[in-house]
Each structure stands twice: as structure tokens, then as C-alpha cells.
Design a protein around this motif. Sequence first.
Motif, PDB file in Angstrom:
ATOM      1  N   ARG A  21      33.588  36.373  35.375  1.00  0.00           N
ATOM      2  CA  ARG A  21      33.694  37.748  35.895  1.00  0.00           C
ATOM      3  C   ARG A  21      32.308  38.391  35.988  1.00  0.00           C
ATOM      4  N   LYS A  22      31.476  38.182  34.962  1.00  0.00           N
ATOM      5  CA  LYS A  22      30.115  38.733  34.978  1.00  0.00           C
ATOM      6  C   LYS A  22      29.306  38.135  36.132  1.00  0.00           C
ATOM      7  N   ILE A  23      29.457  36.843  36.349  1.00  0.00           N
ATOM      8  CA  ILE A  23      28.742  36.183  37.448  1.00  0.00           C
ATOM      9  C   ILE A  23      29.205  36.748  38.781  1.00  0.00           C
ATOM     10  N   SER A  24      30.515  36.923  38.924  1.00  0.00           N
ATOM     11  CA  SER A  24      31.064  37.483  40.160  1.00  0.00           C
ATOM     12  C   SER A  24      30.529  38.892  40.396  1.00  0.00           C
ATOM     13  N   GLN A  25      30.503  39.697  39.350  1.00  0.00           N
ATOM     14  CA  GLN A  25      29.997  41.065  39.474  1.00  0.00           C
ATOM     15  C   GLN A  25      28.503  41.075  39.809  1.00  0.00           C
ATOM     16  N   ALA A  26      27.742  40.157  39.214  1.00  0.00           N
ATOM     17  CA  ALA A  26      26.309  40.073  39.512  1.00  0.00           C
ATOM     18  C   ALA A  26      26.094  39.656  40.965  1.00  0.00           C
ATOM     19  N   SER A  27      26.915  38.717  41.448  1.00  0.00           N
ATOM     20  CA  SER A  27      26.811  38.297  42.855  1.00  0.00           C
ATOM     21  C   SER A  27      27.137  39.453  43.784  1.00  0.00           C
ATOM     22  N   GLN A  28      28.161  40.235  43.426  1.00  0.00           N
ATOM     23  CA  GLN A  28      28.529  41.386  44.242  1.00  0.00           C
ATOM     24  C   GLN A  28      27.372  42.386  44.291  1.00  0.00           C
ATOM     25  N   ARG A  29      26.752  42.639  43.139  1.00  0.00           N
ATOM     26  CA  ARG A  29      25.614  43.575  43.106  1.00  0.00           C
ATOM     27  C   ARG A  29      24.455  43.021  43.924  1.00  0.00           C
ATOM     28  N   PHE A  30      24.175  41.727  43.784  1.00  0.00           N
ATOM     29  CA  PHE A  30      23.073  41.096  44.506  1.00  0.00           C
ATOM     30  C   PHE A  30      23.266  41.235  46.013  1.00  0.00           C
ATOM     31  N   MET A  31      24.492  41.017  46.469  1.00  0.00           N
ATOM     32  CA  MET A  31      24.766  41.075  47.900  1.00  0.00           C
ATOM     33  C   MET A  31      25.200  42.470  48.349  1.00  0.00           C
ATOM     34  N   LYS A  32      25.302  43.395  47.377  1.00  0.00           N
ATOM     35  CA  LYS A  32      25.707  44.779  47.653  1.00  0.00           C
ATOM     36  C   LYS A  32      27.085  44.836  48.327  1.00  0.00           C
ATOM     37  N   LEU A  33      28.047  44.080  47.748  1.00  0.00           N
ATOM     38  CA  LEU A  33      29.398  44.001  48.290  1.00  0.00           C
ATOM     39  C   LEU A  33      30.410  44.174  47.164  1.00  0.00           C
ATOM     40  N   ASN A  34      31.643  44.516  47.545  1.00  0.00           N
ATOM     41  CA  ASN A  34      32.698  44.616  46.541  1.00  0.00           C
ATOM     42  C   ASN A  34      33.484  43.301  46.495  1.00  0.00           C
ATOM     43  N   GLU A  35      34.443  43.230  45.593  1.00  0.00           N
ATOM     44  CA  GLU A  35      35.195  41.987  45.384  1.00  0.00           C
ATOM     45  C   GLU A  35      35.967  41.553  46.636  1.00  0.00           C
ATOM     46  N   THR A  36      36.579  42.488  47.325  1.00  0.00           N
ATOM     47  CA  THR A  36      37.326  42.155  48.539  1.00  0.00           C
ATOM     48  C   THR A  36      36.386  41.654  49.627  1.00  0.00           C
ATOM     49  N   ASP A  37      35.223  42.275  49.741  1.00  0.00           N
ATOM     50  CA  ASP A  37      34.221  41.809  50.702  1.00  0.00           C
ATOM     51  C   ASP A  37      33.845  40.359  50.406  1.00  0.00           C
ATOM     52  N   MET A  38      33.613  40.070  49.135  1.00  0.00           N
ATOM     53  CA  MET A  38      33.211  38.713  48.734  1.00  0.00           C
ATOM     54  C   MET A  38      34.326  37.713  49.033  1.00  0.00           C
ATOM     55  N   ARG A  39      35.565  38.094  48.767  1.00  0.00           N
ATOM     56  CA  ARG A  39      36.688  37.199  49.082  1.00  0.00           C
ATOM     57  C   ARG A  39      36.759  36.941  50.581  1.00  0.00           C
ATOM     58  N   ALA A  40      36.528  37.963  51.376  1.00  0.00           N
ATOM     59  CA  ALA A  40      36.545  37.816  52.833  1.00  0.00           C
ATOM     60  C   ALA A  40      35.450  36.851  53.279  1.00  0.00           C
ATOM     61  N   LEU A  41      34.258  37.020  52.733  1.00  0.00           N
ATOM     62  CA  LEU A  41      33.153  36.146  53.116  1.00  0.00           C
ATOM     63  C   LEU A  41      33.389  34.703  52.673  1.00  0.00           C
ATOM     64  N   ARG A  42      33.974  34.533  51.484  1.00  0.00           N
ATOM     65  CA  ARG A  42      34.305  33.166  51.045  1.00  0.00           C
ATOM     66  C   ARG A  42      35.298  32.523  52.006  1.00  0.00           C
ATOM     67  N   ARG A  43      36.264  33.308  52.481  1.00  0.00           N
ATOM     68  CA  ARG A  43      37.251  32.782  53.444  1.00  0.00           C
ATOM     69  C   ARG A  43      36.562  32.382  54.740  1.00  0.00           C
ATOM     70  N   LEU A  44      35.594  33.171  55.193  1.00  0.00           N
ATOM     71  CA  LEU A  44      34.870  32.846  56.420  1.00  0.00           C
ATOM     72  C   LEU A  44      33.976  31.612  56.242  1.00  0.00           C
ATOM     73  N   ILE A  45      33.443  31.423  55.054  1.00  0.00           N
ATOM     74  CA  ILE A  45      32.645  30.227  54.776  1.00  0.00           C
ATOM     75  C   ILE A  45      33.529  28.984  54.854  1.00  0.00           C
ATOM     76  N   VAL A  46      34.704  29.065  54.239  1.00  0.00           N
ATOM     77  CA  VAL A  46      35.642  27.931  54.286  1.00  0.00           C
ATOM     78  C   VAL A  46      36.021  27.634  55.735  1.00  0.00           C
ATOM     79  N   ALA A  47      36.303  28.675  56.503  1.00  0.00           N
ATOM     80  CA  ALA A  47      36.673  28.499  57.914  1.00  0.00           C
ATOM     81  C   ALA A  47      35.541  27.829  58.688  1.00  0.00           C
TER      82      ALA A  47
END
Length: 162
Positions: A29-55
Motif C-alpha cells: 500500500r505504501k509503495i502504491s501511494q508513493a507511486s501515485q504521488r510520484f506520478m501525481k495520480l490517484n488510485e483509480t487513475d493508476m488502475r486505468a493506466l495499468r489497464r491501458l498498459i496491459v491492453a
Amino acid sequence: MDRAGMSPMELEQIDLIMAQMGRLRAVERKISQASQRFMKLNETDMRALRRLIVAKHRGDFVTPGQLAKYLNVSSASVTKMLDRLEKGGHLTRHPHPQDRRSQYLQITAETHLAAREQVGKIHAVRFEAARRLSVAEREIVIRYLAESADDLESAMISLDSP
């Protein structure tokens, strides 16, 4: 929980496993939150981007409607999110090649690289931890994780049933 026939040492080992699993989830969870801060995105944004990467890796086209369904959000919410992600340079929209009325979403090269670098660093750390185990120890970890996932999925099915 059936604790019959278990020695105090066995129960202590299980308690330690549960504690370490909880610690692992907390660190993730801490890593996820740090990644969100680094990319200046929220959790839903990150999930969306992960889905686009998989696609992208699969050669799939993801439409805004498919993304809304995947994220379990309304079409209005996904539109707002896509506007924000596009403005931030994280994704682009393109005419869908099979459906002229629709568009598909694509992660930008810069965001894909930033995400890959973040995930790559974490993956390398996990890989090293697994590398330090013997072949026999890895088999035990694999079995434990697989059985835990199977048992949790079964428990979810019973929770979903009336």
C-alpha cells in the motif's frame, strides 16, 4: 478456525505468517501511494493506466466505456478522469479502427516508461527475495500462495451467495 492438534509452536508459526502477510500488504500500500504521488495520480487513475498498459502489450483497444466498466465507475466519471489524464499527458484518444463511432485510449510513451520504471524497480526487489530461496523453499511459497488464493476465492463465492 480448527486449531485442534496443533502445538503452541505451530500456532506461533501461523501467527507469524499472518503477521508477515499483513506487513507485506501494508508495504505494498505504501509503495502504491508513493507511486501515485510520484506520478501525481490517484488510485483509480493508476488502475486505468495499468489497464491501458496491459491492453498495449496484448494489442487490444480499450474504449472509454470498457474502461468505465473495468473501473466500476460511471461514464461521466470516466470522461472526467480521461480529460484529466489526457491534459496531464498520460494518455491519448484515437478513432477506433473497427467502430467509427467510438474511440480507443492509449497510454503515452512517457507515462508508460515512468510506470515501467517504477514497477520494474519493485519487481526486481521481489525477484531478489525469491532468488535467495532454495528450489524447495520456492515450491513451498508457490504452494502456499496458490492455496491461499484458491481458498480466498472460494470464501468470496460463499460471501457472494445469499
